[in-house]
Scaffold this motif. Structure first.
Motif, PDB file in Angstrom:
ATOM      1  N   LEU A  62      44.198  57.082  34.546  1.00 47.40           N
ATOM      2  CA  LEU A  62      44.100  56.849  35.992  1.00 47.40           C
ATOM      3  C   LEU A  62      42.761  56.186  36.248  1.00 47.40           C
ATOM      4  O   LEU A  62      41.586  56.986  35.671  1.00 47.40           O
ATOM      5  N   ALA A  63      42.637  55.138  36.944  1.00 47.39           N
ATOM      6  CA  ALA A  63      41.122  54.960  37.325  1.00 47.39           C
ATOM      7  C   ALA A  63      40.968  55.245  38.648  1.00 47.39           C
ATOM      8  O   ALA A  63      41.705  55.368  39.629  1.00 47.39           O
ATOM      9  N   PHE A  95      34.923  54.551  37.824  1.00 49.43           N
ATOM     10  CA  PHE A  95      33.979  53.214  38.111  1.00 49.43           C
ATOM     11  C   PHE A  95      33.357  53.380  39.337  1.00 49.43           C
ATOM     12  O   PHE A  95      33.709  54.170  40.408  1.00 49.43           O
ATOM     13  N   ASN A  96      31.995  52.823  39.589  1.00 50.36           N
ATOM     14  CA  ASN A  96      31.284  52.720  40.765  1.00 50.36           C
ATOM     15  C   ASN A  96      31.073  51.175  41.185  1.00 50.36           C
ATOM     16  O   ASN A  96      30.315  50.453  40.622  1.00 50.36           O
ATOM     17  N   SER A  97      31.626  50.863  42.431  1.00 44.70           N
ATOM     18  CA  SER A  97      31.561  49.590  42.969  1.00 44.70           C
ATOM     19  C   SER A  97      30.308  48.975  43.535  1.00 44.70           C
ATOM     20  O   SER A  97      29.629  48.088  43.698  1.00 44.70           O
ATOM     21  N   ASP A  98      29.580  50.389  43.989  1.00 46.48           N
ATOM     22  CA  ASP A  98      28.170  50.206  44.672  1.00 46.48           C
ATOM     23  C   ASP A  98      28.138  49.338  45.851  1.00 46.48           C
ATOM     24  O   ASP A  98      27.296  48.604  46.206  1.00 46.48           O
ATOM     25  N   GLU A  99      29.218  49.707  46.633  1.00 51.39           N
ATOM     26  CA  GLU A  99      29.587  48.758  47.988  1.00 51.39           C
ATOM     27  C   GLU A  99      29.672  47.235  47.698  1.00 51.39           C
ATOM     28  O   GLU A  99      29.292  46.438  48.629  1.00 51.39           O
ATOM     29  N   ILE A 111      39.900  47.458  34.610  1.00 50.97           N
ATOM     30  CA  ILE A 111      41.183  48.545  34.845  1.00 50.97           C
ATOM     31  C   ILE A 111      42.505  47.868  34.176  1.00 50.97           C
ATOM     32  O   ILE A 111      43.299  48.418  33.247  1.00 50.97           O
ATOM     33  N   ARG A 112      42.713  46.564  34.402  1.00 46.69           N
ATOM     34  CA  ARG A 112      43.781  46.014  33.861  1.00 46.69           C
ATOM     35  C   ARG A 112      43.861  45.900  32.507  1.00 46.69           C
ATOM     36  O   ARG A 112      44.730  45.974  31.845  1.00 46.69           O
ATOM     37  N   ASP A 117      47.493  53.387  34.121  1.00 50.24           N
ATOM     38  CA  ASP A 117      48.702  53.572  34.780  1.00 50.24           C
ATOM     39  C   ASP A 117      48.711  53.374  36.167  1.00 50.24           C
ATOM     40  O   ASP A 117      49.668  53.445  36.996  1.00 50.24           O
ATOM     41  N   GLY A 118      47.584  53.867  36.998  1.00 48.91           N
ATOM     42  CA  GLY A 118      47.088  53.868  38.410  1.00 48.91           C
ATOM     43  C   GLY A 118      45.926  53.647  38.734  1.00 48.91           C
ATOM     44  O   GLY A 118      44.973  54.092  37.921  1.00 48.91           O
ATOM     45  N   ILE A 119      45.692  53.649  40.016  1.00 54.02           N
ATOM     46  CA  ILE A 119      44.312  53.475  40.805  1.00 54.02           C
ATOM     47  C   ILE A 119      44.121  54.069  41.989  1.00 54.02           C
ATOM     48  O   ILE A 119      45.041  53.930  42.656  1.00 54.02           O
ATOM     49  N   ILE A 120      43.143  54.951  41.798  1.00 58.41           N
ATOM     50  CA  ILE A 120      42.734  55.504  43.402  1.00 58.41           C
ATOM     51  C   ILE A 120      41.375  54.602  43.591  1.00 58.41           C
ATOM     52  O   ILE A 120      40.428  54.730  42.978  1.00 58.41           O
ATOM     53  N   LEU A 121      41.524  53.762  44.670  1.00 58.93           N
ATOM     54  CA  LEU A 121      40.615  52.920  45.075  1.00 58.93           C
ATOM     55  C   LEU A 121      39.797  53.159  46.433  1.00 58.93           C
ATOM     56  O   LEU A 121      40.708  53.191  47.432  1.00 58.93           O
ATOM     57  N   VAL A 122      38.583  53.177  46.536  1.00 61.19           N
ATOM     58  CA  VAL A 122      37.901  53.071  47.675  1.00 61.19           C
ATOM     59  C   VAL A 122      37.419  51.952  47.953  1.00 61.19           C
ATOM     60  O   VAL A 122      36.410  51.095  47.206  1.00 61.19           O
ATOM     61  N   PRO A 123      38.241  51.029  48.648  1.00 59.58           N
ATOM     62  CA  PRO A 123      37.798  49.799  48.795  1.00 59.58           C
ATOM     63  C   PRO A 123      36.372  49.391  49.477  1.00 59.58           C
ATOM     64  O   PRO A 123      36.019  50.142  50.373  1.00 59.58           O
ATOM     65  N   VAL A 124      35.830  48.065  49.080  1.00 63.99           N
ATOM     66  CA  VAL A 124      34.616  48.051  49.803  1.00 63.99           C
ATOM     67  C   VAL A 124      34.575  46.850  50.675  1.00 63.99           C
ATOM     68  O   VAL A 124      33.663  46.329  51.176  1.00 63.99           O
ATOM     69  N   ASP A 125      35.774  46.180  50.890  1.00 67.59           N
ATOM     70  CA  ASP A 125      35.817  45.152  51.802  1.00 67.59           C
ATOM     71  C   ASP A 125      37.138  45.188  52.529  1.00 67.59           C
ATOM     72  O   ASP A 125      38.323  45.778  51.874  1.00 67.59           O
ATOM     73  N   VAL A 126      37.300  44.719  53.787  1.00 68.83           N
ATOM     74  CA  VAL A 126      38.539  44.645  54.536  1.00 68.83           C
ATOM     75  C   VAL A 126      39.206  43.488  54.188  1.00 68.83           C
ATOM     76  O   VAL A 126      40.777  43.173  54.567  1.00 68.83           O
ATOM     77  N   ALA A 127      38.720  42.347  53.598  1.00 62.03           N
ATOM     78  CA  ALA A 127      39.453  41.127  52.970  1.00 62.03           C
ATOM     79  C   ALA A 127      40.503  41.706  52.174  1.00 62.03           C
ATOM     80  O   ALA A 127      40.558  42.246  51.358  1.00 62.03           O
ATOM     81  N   SER A 128      41.756  41.170  52.453  1.00 63.92           N
ATOM     82  CA  SER A 128      43.054  41.603  51.786  1.00 63.92           C
ATOM     83  C   SER A 128      42.933  41.442  50.395  1.00 63.92           C
ATOM     84  O   SER A 128      42.654  40.284  49.802  1.00 63.92           O
TER      85      SER A 128
END
Length: 339
Positions: A62-63, A95-99, A111-112, A117-128
């Motif tokens: 899991l990522a 992983f750390n995206s650093d915003e 990740i791909r 098998d799955g991702i918990i993601l704190v997104p850094v942009d509201v763009a879809s």
């Protein structure tokens, strides 16, 4: 290191029989099962997790992608996930995206490649963000944590940001403060925008509005909040109280107060949404809202594992946790208030 062939030779059976015993995937007579288990014990054989995962079509990985690992809030998320994930039979890849959106895109490609098998993601942009897909074009189960993404039909775990800001702002106004400033998070993020909306809504109900020069962006970073707080507090008519949009920025504000020779709450009251570990040891203790990070993380894992097992047949599930106000010593009644 013993192999499956070594076990088969010792037990005088085929490798298929050993595999059937190890994976409990086919009937094996009691006599042969006993021989295979004895050989496994004698040779200290450990089946290859990678091979077993490949046979099941899963990596058992899991990522977890956080937006700022230096922020102790996200460090708590990782700690809670690491503590819970083994019970689900998975391992974590962090992983750390650093915003930075460009970092996020690179991480998602990685990740791909790892076939997580799955991702918990704190997104850094509201763009879809387009749903992530594996090598066969299937959507990779994903749970967005803390923030939402416009136009994406994805499971989410969030806090009620509007309610968090409303709680803190109402508390400051109950103490008689009307000249309230704020240091917001980035307004392109749902967390930053929601917390500002909650503050403005609470003030509007009481016929108040903050002065334009009392609303400043702090980027959810301590150093930025430090610089912004110094500018805010050295104005000819500074606010008498400041609402700070996260705990990391509260540390920056407290440093600015100390460097300016100001005392909290004698000279100014401060309060925040969210906290960070150890901030309770500071004096004065910070008034803030608390987020149930462990409960949020456990629920995110539950949603993710359920999505992995059940597929994408059900609609997106959006779970919103409620914050709780913790009153410390960093706020005092406004001096003009009659007690």
């Amino acid at each position: 290191m013993a192999t499956i062939r070594d076990v088969a030779t010792r037990a005088r059976v085929s490798t298929a029989t050993v595999s059937a015993v190890v994976n409990d995937s086919a009937y094996v007579s009691p006599e042969l099962r006993i021989r295979v288990l004895a050989a496994i014990s004698e040779l200290n054989y450990a089946p290859s997790q990678a091979a077993r995962s490949l046979k099941r079509g899963r990596s058992q990985l899991l990522a977890v992608v956080v937006s700022d690992l230096a922020n102790p809030f996200f460090a708590r998320l990782v700690w809670a996930a690491e503590a819970a994930v083994a019970a689900w039979g998975y391992s974590l890849v962090l992983f750390n995206s650093d915003e930075k959106p460009e970092n996020e895109r690179r991480i998602l490609a990685r990740i791909r490649a790892l076939s997580c098998d799955g991702i918990i993601l704190v997104p850094v942009d509201v763009a879809s963000t387009q749903p992530q897909r594996d090598s066969e074009g299937e959507a990779i189960p994903t749970v967005l944590f803390g923030r939402t993404v416009e136009g994406q039909n994805t499971d989410t775990i969030t806090i009620d940001n509007v309610a968090a800001a409303r709680q803190v702002t109402n508390y400051l106004m109950d103490l008689g403060h009307t000249r309230i400033g704020t240091i917001t998070g980035p307004l392109h993020l749902t967390t930053g925008r929601g917390r500002l909306e909650g503050m403005l809504e609470a003030m509007r109900v009481r016929g108040l509005t903050p002065a334009p020069n009392h609303v400043r962006a702090g980027e959810f970073r301590e150093d930025t909040a430090y610089s912004v707080a110094r500018e805010l507090l050295t104005q000819p008519e500074p606010p008498t109280a400041i609402y700070i949009a996260n705990g990391v920025m509260a540390l920056g504000v407290m440093r600015a107060l100390a460097d300016l020779g100001l005392k909290c709450p004698d000279d100014i009251s401060i309060a925040s949404t969210d906290t960070i570990p150890g901030i309770g040891g500071l004096r004065p203790r910070l008034t803030r809202t608390e987020h149930p990070v462990i409960d949020m993380t456990n629920e995110a894992l539950r949603l993710l594992v359920d999505r992995i097992n059940r597929g994408s047949g059900t609609g997106a599930r959006n779970i919103v946790f409620q914050p709780s106000l913790v009153v410390g010593e960093s706020c005092a009644p406004h001096k003009s208030r009659s007690l």
